[in-house]
Design a protein around this motif. Structure first.
Motif, PDB file in Angstrom:
ATOM      1  N   GLU A 168       8.812  -9.216 -15.283  1.00  0.00           N
ATOM      2  CA  GLU A 168       9.287  -7.830 -15.395  1.00  0.00           C
ATOM      3  C   GLU A 168       9.607  -7.218 -14.045  1.00  0.00           C
ATOM      4  OE1 GLU A 168       7.531  -5.171 -18.125  1.00  0.00           O
ATOM      5  OE2 GLU A 168       6.825  -6.776 -19.443  1.00  0.00           O
ATOM      6  N   THR A 169      10.277  -8.017 -13.224  1.00  0.00           N
ATOM      7  CA  THR A 169      10.663  -7.497 -11.919  1.00  0.00           C
ATOM      8  C   THR A 169      11.652  -6.349 -12.066  1.00  0.00           C
ATOM      9  OG1 THR A 169      10.279  -9.682 -11.022  1.00  0.00           O
ATOM     10  CG2 THR A 169      11.523  -8.198  -9.644  1.00  0.00           C
ATOM     11  N   ASP A 170      12.320  -6.286 -13.230  1.00  0.00           N
ATOM     12  CA  ASP A 170      13.314  -5.227 -13.426  1.00  0.00           C
ATOM     13  C   ASP A 170      12.713  -3.905 -13.910  1.00  0.00           C
ATOM     14  OD1 ASP A 170      12.619  -6.610 -15.732  1.00  0.00           O
ATOM     15  OD2 ASP A 170      14.501  -6.170 -16.750  1.00  0.00           O
ATOM     16  N   SER A 171      11.469  -3.942 -14.390  1.00  0.00           N
ATOM     17  CA  SER A 171      10.891  -2.702 -14.900  1.00  0.00           C
ATOM     18  C   SER A 171      10.646  -1.734 -13.754  1.00  0.00           C
ATOM     19  CB  SER A 171       9.552  -2.966 -15.599  1.00  0.00           C
ATOM     20  OG  SER A 171       9.758  -3.873 -16.640  1.00  0.00           O
ATOM     21  N   GLY A 172      10.996  -0.509 -13.958  1.00  0.00           N
ATOM     22  CA  GLY A 172      10.724   0.505 -12.939  1.00  0.00           C
ATOM     23  C   GLY A 172      11.762   0.576 -11.836  1.00  0.00           C
ATOM     24  N   LEU A 173      12.825  -0.217 -11.977  1.00  0.00           N
ATOM     25  CA  LEU A 173      13.869  -0.173 -10.953  1.00  0.00           C
ATOM     26  C   LEU A 173      14.983   0.779 -11.378  1.00  0.00           C
ATOM     27  CD1 LEU A 173      14.368  -3.936 -10.015  1.00  0.00           C
ATOM     28  CD2 LEU A 173      13.171  -2.172  -8.704  1.00  0.00           C
ATOM     29  N   GLU A 217       0.831  -1.203   0.000  1.00  0.00           N
ATOM     30  CA  GLU A 217       0.000   0.000   0.000  1.00  0.00           C
ATOM     31  C   GLU A 217       0.868   1.256   0.000  1.00  0.00           C
ATOM     32  OE1 GLU A 217      -3.990   1.770   2.181  1.00  0.00           O
ATOM     33  OE2 GLU A 217      -2.444   0.841   3.395  1.00  0.00           O
ATOM     34  N   GLY A 218       0.708   2.043  -1.020  1.00  0.00           N
ATOM     35  CA  GLY A 218       1.470   3.281  -1.128  1.00  0.00           C
ATOM     36  C   GLY A 218       2.940   3.072  -1.444  1.00  0.00           C
ATOM     37  N   PHE A 219       3.342   1.833  -1.753  1.00  0.00           N
ATOM     38  CA  PHE A 219       4.733   1.582  -2.146  1.00  0.00           C
ATOM     39  C   PHE A 219       4.972   2.213  -3.517  1.00  0.00           C
ATOM     40  CE2 PHE A 219       5.982  -2.564   0.278  1.00  0.00           C
ATOM     41  CZ  PHE A 219       5.335  -2.110   1.411  1.00  0.00           C
ATOM     42  N   SER A 220       6.175   2.716  -3.735  1.00  0.00           N
ATOM     43  CA  SER A 220       6.519   3.189  -5.075  1.00  0.00           C
ATOM     44  C   SER A 220       6.661   1.983  -5.990  1.00  0.00           C
ATOM     45  CB  SER A 220       7.831   3.965  -5.022  1.00  0.00           C
ATOM     46  OG  SER A 220       8.915   3.061  -4.915  1.00  0.00           O
ATOM     47  N   GLY A 221       6.683   2.236  -7.286  1.00  0.00           N
ATOM     48  CA  GLY A 221       6.803   1.144  -8.244  1.00  0.00           C
ATOM     49  C   GLY A 221       8.006   0.260  -7.941  1.00  0.00           C
ATOM     50  N   GLY A 222       9.139   0.888  -7.702  1.00  0.00           N
ATOM     51  CA  GLY A 222      10.365   0.139  -7.428  1.00  0.00           C
ATOM     52  C   GLY A 222      10.274  -0.620  -6.114  1.00  0.00           C
ATOM     53  N   GLU A 223       9.670   0.022  -5.112  1.00  0.00           N
ATOM     54  CA  GLU A 223       9.524  -0.649  -3.811  1.00  0.00           C
ATOM     55  C   GLU A 223       8.662  -1.895  -3.931  1.00  0.00           C
ATOM     56  OE1 GLU A 223       9.945   3.290  -0.904  1.00  0.00           O
ATOM     57  OE2 GLU A 223       7.969   2.665  -1.587  1.00  0.00           O
ATOM     58  N   LYS A 224       7.643  -1.807  -4.745  1.00  0.00           N
ATOM     59  CA  LYS A 224       6.784  -2.980  -4.940  1.00  0.00           C
ATOM     60  C   LYS A 224       7.586  -4.134  -5.532  1.00  0.00           C
ATOM     61  CE  LYS A 224       2.336  -0.704  -5.445  1.00  0.00           C
ATOM     62  NZ  LYS A 224       1.368  -0.118  -6.375  1.00  0.00           N
ATOM     63  N   LYS A 225       8.431  -3.827  -6.496  1.00  0.00           N
ATOM     64  CA  LYS A 225       9.221  -4.876  -7.139  1.00  0.00           C
ATOM     65  C   LYS A 225      10.200  -5.497  -6.156  1.00  0.00           C
ATOM     66  CE  LYS A 225       7.161  -4.542 -11.037  1.00  0.00           C
ATOM     67  NZ  LYS A 225       7.744  -4.257 -12.340  1.00  0.00           N
ATOM     68  N   LYS A 226      10.827  -4.654  -5.365  1.00  0.00           N
ATOM     69  CA  LYS A 226      11.756  -5.173  -4.352  1.00  0.00           C
ATOM     70  C   LYS A 226      11.011  -6.058  -3.367  1.00  0.00           C
ATOM     71  CE  LYS A 226      15.394  -1.796  -3.537  1.00  0.00           C
ATOM     72  NZ  LYS A 226      15.970  -1.024  -2.414  1.00  0.00           N
ATOM     73  N   ASN A 227       9.791  -5.632  -3.055  1.00  0.00           N
ATOM     74  CA  ASN A 227       8.986  -6.390  -2.106  1.00  0.00           C
ATOM     75  C   ASN A 227       8.662  -7.780  -2.663  1.00  0.00           C
ATOM     76  OD1 ASN A 227       7.552  -6.844   0.243  1.00  0.00           O
ATOM     77  ND2 ASN A 227       5.657  -5.964  -0.550  1.00  0.00           N
ATOM     78  N   GLU A 228       8.524  -7.884  -3.970  1.00  0.00           N
ATOM     79  CA  GLU A 228       8.301  -9.198  -4.567  1.00  0.00           C
ATOM     80  C   GLU A 228       9.509 -10.093  -4.314  1.00  0.00           C
ATOM     81  OE1 GLU A 228       4.855  -8.643  -5.112  1.00  0.00           O
ATOM     82  OE2 GLU A 228       5.216 -10.162  -6.630  1.00  0.00           O
ATOM     83  N   ILE A 229      10.691  -9.532  -4.501  1.00  0.00           N
ATOM     84  CA  ILE A 229      11.905 -10.328  -4.287  1.00  0.00           C
ATOM     85  C   ILE A 229      12.050 -10.704  -2.814  1.00  0.00           C
ATOM     86  CG2 ILE A 229      14.433 -10.337  -4.479  1.00  0.00           C
ATOM     87  CD1 ILE A 229      12.910 -10.543  -7.129  1.00  0.00           C
ATOM     88  N   PHE A 230      11.660  -9.774  -1.963  1.00  0.00           N
ATOM     89  CA  PHE A 230      11.687 -10.074  -0.527  1.00  0.00           C
ATOM     90  C   PHE A 230      10.790 -11.274  -0.213  1.00  0.00           C
ATOM     91  CE2 PHE A 230       9.375  -9.304   3.514  1.00  0.00           C
ATOM     92  CZ  PHE A 230      10.392  -9.706   4.367  1.00  0.00           C
TER      93      PHE A 230
END
Ligand SMILES: Nc1ncnc2c1ncn2[C@@H]1O[C@H](COP(=O)(O)OP(=O)(O)OP(=O)(O)O)[C@@H](O)[C@H]1O
Ligand SMILES: [Mg+2]
Lengths: 482, 252
Positions: free
Chosen positions: B171-176, B144-157
């Protein structure tokens, strides 16, 4: 997608009510029906003083001039008030002074409900008044509380032991003329809890009343009166359940709270009356009048309710903010699944200066449930600098249920600030799938999401009960999501 | 471990995947590239068990089992992880609560006891460090309210927490940003074990500098039209997709 939705809705069937058992215990019942004679009979059964019988009779005469309210967004079937038993009491040797005086069946019943009557078995720090049908079975920790000067007992006992207090406060917040169900309750009420916190005392434990309907064809009409004298504090919790039956049973309670200068009362309810079956047959009609009076300056009354049960709920726990700087709060989660209906909310009446109120209402509808928030924020002329913030959220599970909001705002003082926010959302398939993809089942995903949605309110409950309420939310929505 | 044979999939009556065959063996890294709308995320959705794509033909097996019959939560517990192209926000549900539920469901599936609160928090801490995710993110509501990049990092987490056998990273790399890209790629590499596999869906060869694929596939118009080693990614980066589209269209 559409197919999935259908599946969700079809599976609404499997919700389970865990407290639907019946205790086979010898019960003393009076004949059905309502008349002055019946009221005199109830009063004499309880050995009441004349002034109380007078109060009942006045209330009854007034009630006879009234009509059942039809303004709520509810479909209420015709109720035959002559077909109800107004007094039913599990037979006991006499009032239970010690635990050994209590019928083992009764003990077992409350054990099953998770409310052991033995003090040593109970959650530490919680005193319980256990009410079955029309009478209080046992109040725990009375002695411990008495040491602190706190009076906590059944209403009947209060009438006997503390008639002056009862006389002074009963009907002062909810007069019998207030509404149809309050008048009915005032005429026939049988038991309930009484609580008085003296000046300067912080009540050493949580107080709670557990209401159990057991007998068939009966209604439950209890009164609760809670008085917090100056500088005192108490947190109070109410729970309720009933057996599963095809008939509708009426529960019409009155709760009155008085908070004097600098006193604070937290009143929490976890309402889990039998909601009826998946076709909408049976269930409790819960028509309740709850109101608190912030009589003193800087006093505070906070209502928290988790409403998962009842076939129909009609209930508006309210605050009259009379003392300057007094504070009223209302935090509510109301669930309607299957054919349940709820019309619930609050009234915040700002009379004193600098009075503040907060309303947070979270409705959850599933199945064919109908959920209405109805709230009034009223700021009177003299209530300079009154503040209100209201947040009303609705969450829909499926597309056959409904959510409605009826906020009323009446402001008579130009310095008042009243804010209202409302949202409606649905649990998205995307959210559920995201959870699924992390190994969380659909059922658990909905539980997580619903509890997340309701968290702001659940956090207001005393810790032990927050966990219970969380489970209850999940159970009451079981099967509503495929 | 994963075997896709002649998979044909439609969404709302329109055929999106025409015929996909792909074999992923333990330890392999596969990259799937392809123009927008070619069906990459649809393939990922089918593998993860979304219900809206209709399977028209073909089979997918997972260690010999018919994957298509396994409900999505069980696929997750079986070790299939999808890093979402567009991670979903779940307001009010804390990351801690979400991950605790997920991890314990996975443990239950393996016949293990749930983690104690302290062990769980320890695990969270370890994995947060591994993927260099800001501690504060883990205390907030899911995405919630994560930036695009934060969301992707959160997936890896989350992938780090669940230790999947097969990770499908859409596309985990998009937006990073450059640093985040390196962190995410390092995270994937650190978590890589000899017997687990990764499918990376990406538009950029850049990511493949860090995560070295064994195979690169080009998905175009619902088919895998070309498969080769990692050098194919470089060629695509240089020449775009036009030449492949031409090749395919000429054959047709
Ligand atoms: N839920 C859906 N409803 C309707 N059409 C869809 C849906 N999901 C995907 N599609 C369509 O399927 C096709 C393939 O989409 P997909 O998301 O798989 O492409 P992609 O290869 O992942 O593209 P990108 O590189 O842009 O992410 C597109 O034409 C898309 O519009
Ligand atoms: Mg995509």
């Amino acid at each position: 997608m559409a197919k999935e939705q259908d599946k969700i809705l079809n599976d609404v069937a499997s919700g389970e009510y865990k407290y639907g058992f019946y205790t086979d215990i010898e019960t003393e019942k009076i004949p059905r029906g309502l008349s002055e004679d019946i009221i005199k009979l109830i009063s004499s059964k309880k050995g009441e003083p004349d002034w109380l019988l007078e109060f009942r009779l006045k209330a009854f005469r007034h009630w006879q001039t009234m009509k059942m309210p039809r303004w709520a967004n509810l479909k209420i079937p015709e109720i035959n008030y002559q077909d109800i038993v107004y007094y039913a009491a599990p037979k006991q040797r006499k009032t239970a002074e010690s635990i050994d005086d209590i019928d083992p069946e009764l003990k077992k019943t409350f054990d099953k409900l998770g409310i052991p009557l033995e003090e040593q078995k109970h959650l530490t720090g919680v005193a319980v008044d256990a009410v079955m049908d029309s009478v209080s079975v046992k109040t725990t920790f009375k002695e411990t509380l008495a040491e602190a000067g706190v009076i906590f007992c059944s209403f009947s006992e209060a009438v006997r032991e503390y008639p002056e207090l009862v006389k002074r406060y009963m009907g002062s917040v909810v007069p019998y003329t207030d509404n149809f169900f309050a008048a009915l309750n005032s005429a026939v009420f049988s038991d309930g809890s009484f609580c008085y916190i003296p000046k300067g005392v912080r009540c050493p434990m949580e107080l709670s009343t557990y209401f159990r309907i057991n007998a068939s064809n009966t209604g439950q009409f209890e009164r609760t009166l809670l008085v917090a004298d100056e500088e005192s504090y108490v947190s109070y919790l109410e729970g309720c359940t009933a057996p599963m039956r095809d008939e509708n049973q009426l529960h019409a309670a009155v709760v009155e709270i008085i908070a004097e200068n600098n006193a604070e009362v937290k009143y929490s309810t976890v309402q889990n009356w039998y909601p009826g079956d998946k076709e909408g047959k049976g269930g409790i009609f819960n028509f309740v009048t709850k109101r608190g009076l912030c009589r003193g300056e800087n006093s505070k009354i906070s209502w928290t309710q988790v409403e998962t049960g009842s076939a129909i709920t009609w209930k508006y726990p309210s605050c009259i903010l009379r003392g300057d700087n007094s504070v009223g709060e209302f935090y509510s989660v109301a669930v309607t699944n299957h054919y349940q209906q709820a019309d619930t909310g609050t009234k915040m009446i700002h009379i004193g200066k600098n009075t503040r109120s907060t309303i947070v209402s979270k409705g959850i509808s599933a199945g064919f449930g109908q959920n209405s928030y109805r709230g009034l924020v009223k700021v009177l002329k003299k209530a300079a600098n009154a503040r209100n913030f209201s947040q009303c959220d609705s969450l829909l599970l499926g597309d056959k249920c409904g959510a409605h909001t009826f906020p009323y705002i009446e402001v008579d003082n130009p310095t008042a600030i009243v804010e209202h926010e409302a949202t409606t959302s649905k649990i998205g398939e995307d959210q559920i799938f995201y959870c699924n993809q992390r190994g969380i089942s659909r059922e658990d995903a909905v539980g997580l999401i619903v509890n997340g949605y309701a968290r702001e309110v659940l956090n207001k409950l005393p810790m032990e009960f927050a966990v219970e309420a969380q489970k209850l939310l999940q159970i009451s929505l079981e099967g509503s999501v495929g | 471990m994963l075997s896709i044979q002649n998979l044909k999939v439609a969404i709302e009556g329109k055929v999106i995947l025409k015929s996909i065959s792909l074999e992923v063996r333990p330890g392999e890294i596969h990259a799937i590239m392809g123009p927008n709308g070619s069906g990459k995320s649809t393939l990922a959705a089918v593998l993860a068990g979304r219900s809206y794509p209709q399977i028209l033909e073909g089979t997918v097996t997972w260690f010999g089992r018919n994957l298509l019959e396994i409900p999505p939560e069980e696929r997750s517990r079986e070790g299939i992880f999808l890093g979402f192209q567009y991670p979903i926000e779940i307001p009010g549900v804390s990351m801690v609560n979400f991950m605790k539920t997920a991890v314990n469901e996975h443990r239950k599936y393996k016949g293990l006891e749930p983690l104690s609160a302290s062990d769980f928090l320890k695990l969270m801490r370890e994995k947060k460090e591994l993927v260099e995710i800001d501690s504060k993110l883990a205390n907030r509501s899911v995405n919630e309210g994560f930036s695009g990049g934060e969301k992707k990092k959160n997936e890896i987490f989350q992938m780090a927490m669940l230790e999947p056998k097969l990770a499908i990273l859409d596309e985990t790399d998009s937006g990073l940003d450059i640093d985040a890209l390196r962190i995410v790629a390092n995270g994937v590499n650190k978590l890589k074990r000899p017997d687990n596999s990764v499918i990376v869906i990406t538009h950029y060869q850049r990511l493949l500098d860090y995560i070295i694929p064994d195979f690169v596939h080009v998905l175009y118009d619902g088919r895998i039209v070309k498969s080769a080693g990692k050098e194919l990614a470089l060629e695509l980066e240089e020449k775009g997709y036009e030449w492949i589209k031409k090749e395919v269209n000429n054959q047709a």
